[in-house]
Design a protein around this motif. Structure first.
Motif, PDB file in Angstrom:
ATOM      1  N   TYR A   1       0.855  -1.187   0.000  1.00 38.78           N
ATOM      2  CA  TYR A   1       0.000   0.000   0.000  1.00 38.78           C
ATOM      3  C   TYR A   1       0.891   1.237   0.000  1.00 38.78           C
ATOM      4  CZ  TYR A   1       0.956   0.257   5.022  1.00 38.78           C
ATOM      5  OH  TYR A   1       1.580   0.359   6.240  1.00 38.78           O
TER       6      TYR A   1
ATOM      7  N   GLY B   1      -7.534   5.490   1.672  1.00 42.81           N
ATOM      8  CA  GLY B   1      -7.639   4.129   1.137  1.00 42.81           C
ATOM      9  C   GLY B   1      -6.805   3.138   1.919  1.00 42.81           C
TER      10      GLY B   1
ATOM     11  N   GLU C   1      -8.107  -0.131   4.015  1.00 41.49           N
ATOM     12  CA  GLU C   1      -7.609  -1.472   3.711  1.00 41.49           C
ATOM     13  C   GLU C   1      -7.062  -2.141   4.971  1.00 41.49           C
ATOM     14  OE1 GLU C   1      -5.003  -3.629   0.224  1.00 41.49           O
ATOM     15  OE2 GLU C   1      -4.400  -1.617   0.832  1.00 41.49           O
TER      16      GLU C   1
ATOM     17  N   ARG D   1      -1.096  -0.267  -5.307  1.00 37.44           N
ATOM     18  CA  ARG D   1      -1.778  -1.103  -4.327  1.00 37.44           C
ATOM     19  C   ARG D   1      -1.947  -2.501  -4.938  1.00 37.44           C
ATOM     20  NH1 ARG D   1      -4.353   0.888  -0.166  1.00 37.44           N
ATOM     21  NH2 ARG D   1      -4.678   2.889  -1.179  1.00 37.44           N
TER      22      ARG D   1
ATOM     23  N   TRP E   1      -3.438  -9.880  -6.792  1.00 40.98           N
ATOM     24  CA  TRP E   1      -4.421  -8.821  -7.062  1.00 40.98           C
ATOM     25  C   TRP E   1      -3.635  -7.552  -7.331  1.00 40.98           C
ATOM     26  CZ3 TRP E   1      -4.886 -12.410  -3.238  1.00 40.98           C
ATOM     27  CH2 TRP E   1      -6.065 -13.167  -3.174  1.00 40.98           C
TER      28      TRP E   1
ATOM     29  N   LYS F   1      -3.647  -3.341  -8.737  1.00 40.13           N
ATOM     30  CA  LYS F   1      -4.501  -2.141  -8.796  1.00 40.13           C
ATOM     31  C   LYS F   1      -5.760  -2.363  -7.960  1.00 40.13           C
ATOM     32  CE  LYS F   1      -2.597  -0.449 -13.052  1.00 40.13           C
ATOM     33  NZ  LYS F   1      -2.469  -0.750 -14.436  1.00 40.13           N
TER      34      LYS F   1
ATOM     35  N   LYS G   1      -8.822  -2.293  -5.570  1.00 40.54           N
ATOM     36  CA  LYS G   1      -9.864  -1.391  -5.071  1.00 40.54           C
ATOM     37  C   LYS G   1     -10.208  -1.930  -3.686  1.00 40.54           C
ATOM     38  CE  LYS G   1     -10.217   0.882  -8.963  1.00 40.54           C
ATOM     39  NZ  LYS G   1      -8.875   1.372  -9.178  1.00 40.54           N
ATOM     40  N   VAL G   2     -10.200  -1.067  -2.676  1.00 39.33           N
ATOM     41  CA  VAL G   2     -10.300  -1.503  -1.287  1.00 39.33           C
ATOM     42  C   VAL G   2     -11.635  -2.173  -0.923  1.00 39.33           C
ATOM     43  CG1 VAL G   2     -10.232  -0.723   1.120  1.00 39.33           C
ATOM     44  CG2 VAL G   2      -8.518   0.080  -0.518  1.00 39.33           C
TER      45      VAL G   2
ATOM     46  N   HIS H   1     -12.079  -6.089  -0.825  1.00 38.33           N
ATOM     47  CA  HIS H   1     -10.810  -6.761  -1.141  1.00 38.33           C
ATOM     48  C   HIS H   1     -10.381  -7.753  -0.056  1.00 38.33           C
ATOM     49  CE1 HIS H   1      -6.884  -7.578  -2.710  1.00 38.33           C
ATOM     50  NE2 HIS H   1      -6.293  -7.072  -1.651  1.00 38.33           N
TER      51      HIS H   1
END
Length: 155
Positions: free
Chosen positions: A38, A45, A49, A121, A136, A138, A140-141, A144
């Protein structure tokens, strides 16, 4: 450096962790590990996460999975981040960005027309043998951490 693929050996790292500990991937062999990269502690974000993984930590522990968050922040910043948000994940300080580079997530980014290098990320699920089981990119939180938990349960 190309992108890591499923089935490849996860690159080794040995980084300073929160609370003064050393975090080495090789020390965790024999158990699955989630390594999530991250950009920066205590940003919206990244905070969401880390909290999402913390909220599911009991479920990950039930299946013997360790979660390690990696960013270029210092271990001291990680300590503050953990204390502020009561995080239960282990955080590793990749201050020289060598680990992010090895995993192919130290990339050129762009904000307001300016280009700079930063962490993409991304999350890597490493199996008990040290091989990459799932990737995984790119990320998206929202949702996830739950998706990673489902994949880990399938190992």
């Amino acid at each position: 450096m190309g992108e890591l693929a499923v089935g490849e050996t996860a690159p080794e790292f040995d980084l300073e962790g929160s609370g003064g500990e050393r975090i080495a991937l090789s020390a965790l062999k024999g158990h699955p590990v989630v390594v999530y990269f991250y950009p920066k502690d205590d940003t919206p974000g990244c905070t969401k996460e880390a909290i999402a993984f913390t909220d599911l930590i009991a479920d990950f522990r039930k299946i013997d999975v360790t979660i390690i968050g990696v960013s270029p922040d210092t271990a001291a910043k990680h300590d503050k981040f953990i204390a502020k948000h009561e995080l239960a994940v282990r955080l590793a300080a990749d201050t020289q960005t060598g680990t992010a580079e090895a995993y192919g997530v130290w990339v050129e980014k762009s904000m307001y027309g300016k280009k700079y290098m930063g962490v993409e990320r991304a999350t890597f699920l490493v199996d008990a043998d040290g091989k990459i089981a799932q990737v995984w990119r790119k990320v998206k939180v929202p949702g996830h951490a739950e998706a990673v938990l489902e994949a880990a349960r399938a190992l």
